[in-house]
Design an enzyme around this catalytic site. Structure first.
Site, PDB file in Angstrom:
ATOM      1  CG  HIS A   1     -15.974   5.807  -5.610  1.00 42.48           C
ATOM      2  ND1 HIS A   1     -15.082   4.799  -5.350  1.00 42.48           N
ATOM      3  CD2 HIS A   1     -16.756   5.892  -4.505  1.00 42.48           C
ATOM      4  CE1 HIS A   1     -15.311   4.298  -4.140  1.00 42.48           C
ATOM      5  NE2 HIS A   1     -16.322   4.947  -3.599  1.00 42.48           N
TER       6      HIS A   1
ATOM      7  CG  ASP B   1     -19.058   3.964 -10.680  1.00 42.94           C
ATOM      8  OD1 ASP B   1     -20.011   3.293 -10.249  1.00 42.94           O
ATOM      9  OD2 ASP B   1     -18.166   4.438  -9.958  1.00 42.94           O
TER      10      ASP B   1
ATOM     11  CD  GLN C   1     -24.056   6.304  -4.937  1.00 43.30           C
ATOM     12  OE1 GLN C   1     -25.251   6.343  -4.607  1.00 43.30           O
ATOM     13  NE2 GLN C   1     -23.120   5.837  -4.140  1.00 43.30           N
TER      14      GLN C   1
ATOM     15  CE  LYS D   1     -21.802   2.054  -3.325  1.00 41.90           C
ATOM     16  NZ  LYS D   1     -21.531   2.896  -2.159  1.00 41.90           N
TER      17      LYS D   1
ATOM     18  CB  CYS E   1     -14.119   6.766  -1.970  1.00 46.37           C
ATOM     19  SG  CYS E   1     -14.077   5.723  -0.514  1.00 46.37           S
TER      20      CYS E   1
HETATM   21  C1  LIG Z   1     -19.896   6.068  -7.496  1.00 50.45           C
HETATM   22  C2  LIG Z   1     -19.297   4.876  -6.806  1.00 50.45           C
HETATM   23  N1  LIG Z   1     -18.462   4.100  -7.482  1.00 50.45           N
HETATM   24  C3  LIG Z   1     -17.906   3.007  -6.920  1.00 50.45           C
HETATM   25  C4  LIG Z   1     -18.172   2.663  -5.623  1.00 50.45           C
HETATM   26  C5  LIG Z   1     -17.553   1.428  -5.053  1.00 50.45           C
HETATM   27  O1  LIG Z   1     -18.544   0.495  -4.742  1.00 50.45           O
HETATM   28  P1  LIG Z   1     -18.198  -0.818  -3.910  1.00 50.45           P
HETATM   29  O2  LIG Z   1     -17.419  -0.360  -2.705  1.00 50.45           O
HETATM   30  O3  LIG Z   1     -19.521  -1.386  -3.558  1.00 50.45           O
HETATM   31  O4  LIG Z   1     -17.392  -1.702  -4.795  1.00 50.45           O
HETATM   32  C6  LIG Z   1     -19.027   3.464  -4.866  1.00 50.45           C
HETATM   33  C7  LIG Z   1     -19.287   3.159  -3.450  1.00 50.45           C
HETATM   34  O5  LIG Z   1     -19.194   4.012  -2.601  1.00 50.45           O
HETATM   35  C8  LIG Z   1     -19.617   4.595  -5.478  1.00 50.45           C
HETATM   36  O6  LIG Z   1     -20.481   5.382  -4.810  1.00 50.45           O
END
Ligand SMILES: Cc1ncc(COP(=O)(O)O)c(C=O)c1O
Length: 408
Positions: free
Chosen positions: A124, A201, A204, A227, A364
């Site tokens: 991401h 990270d 998910q 999430k 993203c």
């Molecule tokens: C794998 C992953 N990493 C990072 C993020 C970023 O999360 P946040 O926007 O809640 O900071 C997301 C959110 O879409 C994500 O799915």
């Protein structure tokens, strides 16, 4: 996992967001973007903002002392949820801020010119851009680990890429596009063999499967409450105690200090050292309520139920000869796909007319789209409340979209 593949519970009653404005079922298949909120979380937020509300950590009156206890209890719950201790858990605005915090504090203190950071092709943007920013300041270099043919992070490739110059490996535990699950203990062992730290990270993974940071043996784990059926505006950074204690502060201000004079400031111990200013009190307490909610159901049961839905949807889509499926068969709650000659945005718009919400776009993860050779994918992602009826509605919507496009 031996957990049953269905969960007996009235999720329609728990989640007021799962209905349209005119009271029809809303087939919400965008939980990977953000999860709907159960009443338990909404009520916890309302209470914290209403009859329980006061500041934390500073007040000399009883309400504030109670609020401080509730806030720190939430920290204990969130840390415990991933197998950590409260002293190792920093509240952040979300996973994005948590990764930026690690980059700007640990990264600034530990990276120098010529050091290397290993990312993967499926990350991401939140797990790419913060590293690019700190690499630009420190002179560190970023390497990108490729994927296997079934779209997992290729750990054999990672093993051959890692050198003593690598100080950090930062991988998605579960891909937000592909749903592929990382073999995190193996990634940790490989990183540690060359003296690098492993950041996972967990955006998910935390909502989809049981997580134990000790068993994973990662050094940093980040995730976002929204999430995980909690509120926006809060997330967590967990770091191994010794690492967190040695990290310099990031933002300066109230609450993160020990003593301030104009000559010199000394800082509070971790985790308070990383929480400058009045914290997100209401959101933290609701984050704790979200953890209580999913813990009562059980992440293993949620994982089993979502895995069964993934298997059915992949089976149905895989049987259509104009559909390309991305990601591995054992994806964690996420199915990305493309239909020949129908742009995912068109599909998403037509599905919306039938009260089916999917995500269409680059998610993203533009470097991953480049790798897959597509500008965008359609993504259906499941949550604890997802049902066979949601899949039926999606499939009916796909059939309708084909008709509109004159395809059968
Ligand atoms: C794998 C992953 N990493 C990072 C993020 C970023 O999360 P946040 O926007 O809640 O900071 C997301 C959110 O879409 C994500 O799915």
């Amino acid at each position: 996992m031996n957990a049953p593949a269905t969960i007996q519970r009235d999720f329609a009653a728990d989640f007021p967001g799962l209905r349209t404005a005119d009271g029809k079922p809303w087939h919400y298949l965008d939980t990977a973007a953000t999860a709907q909120k159960p009443r338990a979380v909404i009520d916890a937020m309302a209470r914290a903002m209403g009859e329980d509300y006061a500041t934390v950590h500073r007040g000399v009156y009883a309400r504030s002392a109670e609020m401080t206890l509730a806030f720190e209890e939430a920290r204990r719950k969130v840390a415990g949820f991933i197998g950590g201790r409260e002293s190792e858990l920093v509240f952040t605005r979300g996973a994005t801020e948590a990764i930026n915090l690690v980059a700007q504090t640990w990264g600034r203190a530990n990276l120098k010119a010529g050091d290397r950071i290993l990312l993967s092709q499926l990350e991401h943007h939140s797990n790419i851009v913060p590293w690019q920013m700190i690499a630009a300041v420190t002179g560190a270099v970023i390497d990108v680990c490729p994927l296997t043919s079934d779209h997992r992070i290729d750990l054999d490739a990672a093993e051959s890429m890692l050198t003593e110059a690598h100080k950090l490996v930062a991988f998605g535990h579960v891909s937000n596009v592909l749903g592929s699950v990382l073999d995190a203990p193996r990634a940790a062992a490989m990183a540690h063999t060359v003296g690098a730290k492993l950041l996972l990270d967990g955006c998910q993974s935390a909502p989809h499967m049981p997580v134990d940071v000790t068993a994973l043996d990662c050094d940093f784990y980040v995730f976002s409450a929204h999430k995980l059926y909690g509120p926006t505006g809060i997330g967590a950074l967990w770091a191994k105690a010794g690492i967190l204690d040695a990290m310099p502060p990031w933002e300066g201000g109230g609450a993160m200090i020990d003593r301030v004079t104009f000559e010199r400031t000394t800082y509070a111990p971790a985790p308070q050292r990383f929480e400058a200013g009045t914290p997100a009190i209401i959101e933290a307490i609701a984050f704790g309520a979200a953890v209580d909610y999913v813990s009562a159901i059980g992440l293993d049961r949620m994982h089993a139920a979502e895995t069964a839905l993934v298997a059915r949807l992949r089976g149905e889509l895989g049987a259509m000869n104009d559909v390309t499926l991305f990601g591995p068969a054992d994806s964690a709650g996420i199915v990305s796909f493309a239909i020949d000659d129908i742009h995912p945005h068109d599909l998403g718009t037509i599905l919306d007319e039938a009260n089916v919400a999917i995500r269409a776009g680059h998610h993203c993860a533009q470097p991953l789209m480049d790798y897959l050779g597509v500008p965008a994918t359609a993504r259906a992602s499941f949550g604890v409340y997802s049902t066979e009826a949601d899949i039926d509605a999606l499939l009916a919507g796909i059939a309708r979209t084909r008709k509109i496009f004159g395809r059968g």
